[in-house]
Design an enzyme around this catalytic site. Structure first.
Site, short mmCIF file in Angstrom:
data_model
loop_
_atom_site.label_atom_id
_atom_site.label_comp_id
_atom_site.label_asym_id
_atom_site.label_seq_id
_atom_site.Cartn_x
_atom_site.Cartn_y
_atom_site.Cartn_z
N ARG A 50 0.84 -1.19 0.00
CA ARG A 50 0.00 0.00 0.00
C ARG A 50 0.88 1.24 0.00
O ARG A 50 1.62 1.48 0.95
CB ARG A 50 -0.90 0.02 1.23
CG ARG A 50 -1.81 -1.19 1.37
CD ARG A 50 -2.51 -1.17 2.72
NE ARG A 50 -3.37 -2.32 2.91
CZ ARG A 50 -4.03 -2.59 4.05
NH1 ARG A 50 -3.91 -1.75 5.07
NH2 ARG A 50 -4.80 -3.66 4.15
N ASP A 52 1.37 5.37 0.05
CA ASP A 52 0.67 6.49 0.68
C ASP A 52 0.28 7.55 -0.34
O ASP A 52 0.70 7.51 -1.50
CB ASP A 52 1.57 7.14 1.74
CG ASP A 52 1.84 6.24 2.92
OD1 ASP A 52 0.98 5.39 3.22
OD2 ASP A 52 2.90 6.38 3.54
N TYR A 110 12.19 0.08 -3.04
CA TYR A 110 11.78 1.48 -3.13
C TYR A 110 12.97 2.34 -3.50
O TYR A 110 14.12 2.03 -3.16
CB TYR A 110 11.21 1.97 -1.79
CG TYR A 110 9.77 1.61 -1.55
CD1 TYR A 110 8.75 2.46 -1.93
CD2 TYR A 110 9.43 0.40 -0.94
CE1 TYR A 110 7.42 2.15 -1.70
CE2 TYR A 110 8.10 0.07 -0.71
CZ TYR A 110 7.10 0.95 -1.09
OH TYR A 110 5.79 0.63 -0.88
N ARG A 197 10.44 6.73 4.25
CA ARG A 197 10.50 8.18 4.36
C ARG A 197 11.11 8.61 5.70
O ARG A 197 11.84 9.62 5.76
CB ARG A 197 9.11 8.79 4.17
CG ARG A 197 8.60 8.62 2.74
CD ARG A 197 7.09 8.86 2.66
NE ARG A 197 6.74 10.21 3.09
CZ ARG A 197 5.49 10.60 3.34
NH1 ARG A 197 4.48 9.74 3.21
NH2 ARG A 197 5.24 11.83 3.72
#
Length: 266
Positions: A50, A52, A110, A197
């Site tokens: 998922r 953001d 990522y 992040r």
């Protein structure tokens, strides 16, 4: 019943994340609407992860089940005709028995793109993170070593994270500068909410000279989100890909030419 697997890319700037929500526009909702138009029945998708609000994907992997008999090209070209310009299906295949986009994944990759200069990057403002402070790469590379391996990543976990436990295994964390952009490549078996992040935001403190490289190891050991750095902006984060065992035979799509920094070689 046939299980179909898709590789999906999207610009997350206009959406409230991947997951379907009431009263919010999401990537999952848009994709399911388009799939239903081709399948001629309601469709429910399962994704590898998922993302953001504001986060992008070069290749999100999705599966769904259908009674409809369609060639693979219909799940690509046909579905894309029903999607907005910021979302697109790259490939589609019928899955082998037992495949699950989320549970079958061995790792996720990522990439975070960050511009460090005095002024905001106007043309890339929804594509990269930004800090006005100049960051040194080598101290961040030294600090990143502490995050490799399996750890309790509570210090990098969002308060609203719904994961059952904070333990994750980070297999690779590379940092380099390419064409004036700082590139953070992170591969792990799975991620906590805001984990990437928050890691980038913490490494930024080291790159700016606020803390020595060994501070990141202290933050990790503290298991306290308050000890870490800020959450880096969503705009710079990309789900680059998801790795699966070879037995599933998923295709390896060619690299996209439009934004090579986001999808380039690691």
């Amino acid at each position: 019943m046939t299980r179909v697997v898709l590789g999906v890319e999207y610009d997350g700037s206009a959406y409230s994340g991947w997951q379907r929500q009431h009263h919010a526009d999401t990537v999952q909702a848009r994709l399911e609407q388009a799939l239903a138009a081709v399948a001629c029945h309601p469709v429910t998708t399962v994704a590898a992860g998922r993302t953001d609000a504001g986060v992008h994907a070069c290749e999100q992997v999705v599966h769904f089940d259908t009674h409809a008999t369609r060639p693979d090209r219909a799940w690509v070209r046909g579905v894309n005709t029903h999607l907005p310009g910021g979302i697109g299906v790259r490939w589609a295949v019928q899955s082998v028995s037992g495949f699950d986009a989320r549970r079958s994944a061995a790792s996720r990759r990522y990439r975070y793109l960050l511009v460090d200069r005095p002024t905001q990057p106007v043309l890339l403002r929804n594509r990269v993170g930004w800090t006005w402070r100049s960051l040194a790469v080598e101290p961040m590379q030294q600090a990143a070593v502490a995050l490799l391996g399996e750890h309790d990543f509570s210090s990098f976990r969002a308060a609203g994270c719904q994961a059952h436990h904070p333990h994750r295994r980070v297999d690779a964390l590379g940092i380099h500068r390419r064409h004036g952009v700082l590139v953070f490549d992170i591969r792990a078996n799975a991620f906590l909410h805001h984990m990437v992040r928050n890691m980038v935001g913490t490494l930024m403190r080291v790159g700016a000279g606020d803390h020595p490289p060994d501070w990141v190891g202290q933050v990790l050991a503290a298991r306290d989100r308050r000890r870490a750095g800020v959450t880096a902006p969503a705009a710079g984060l990309y789900l680059v890909g998801v790795d699966y065992p070879a037995r599933f035979g998923l295709p390896v799509p060619p690299k996209g030419p439009v934004f090579a920094l986001a999808e380039g070689d690691e």
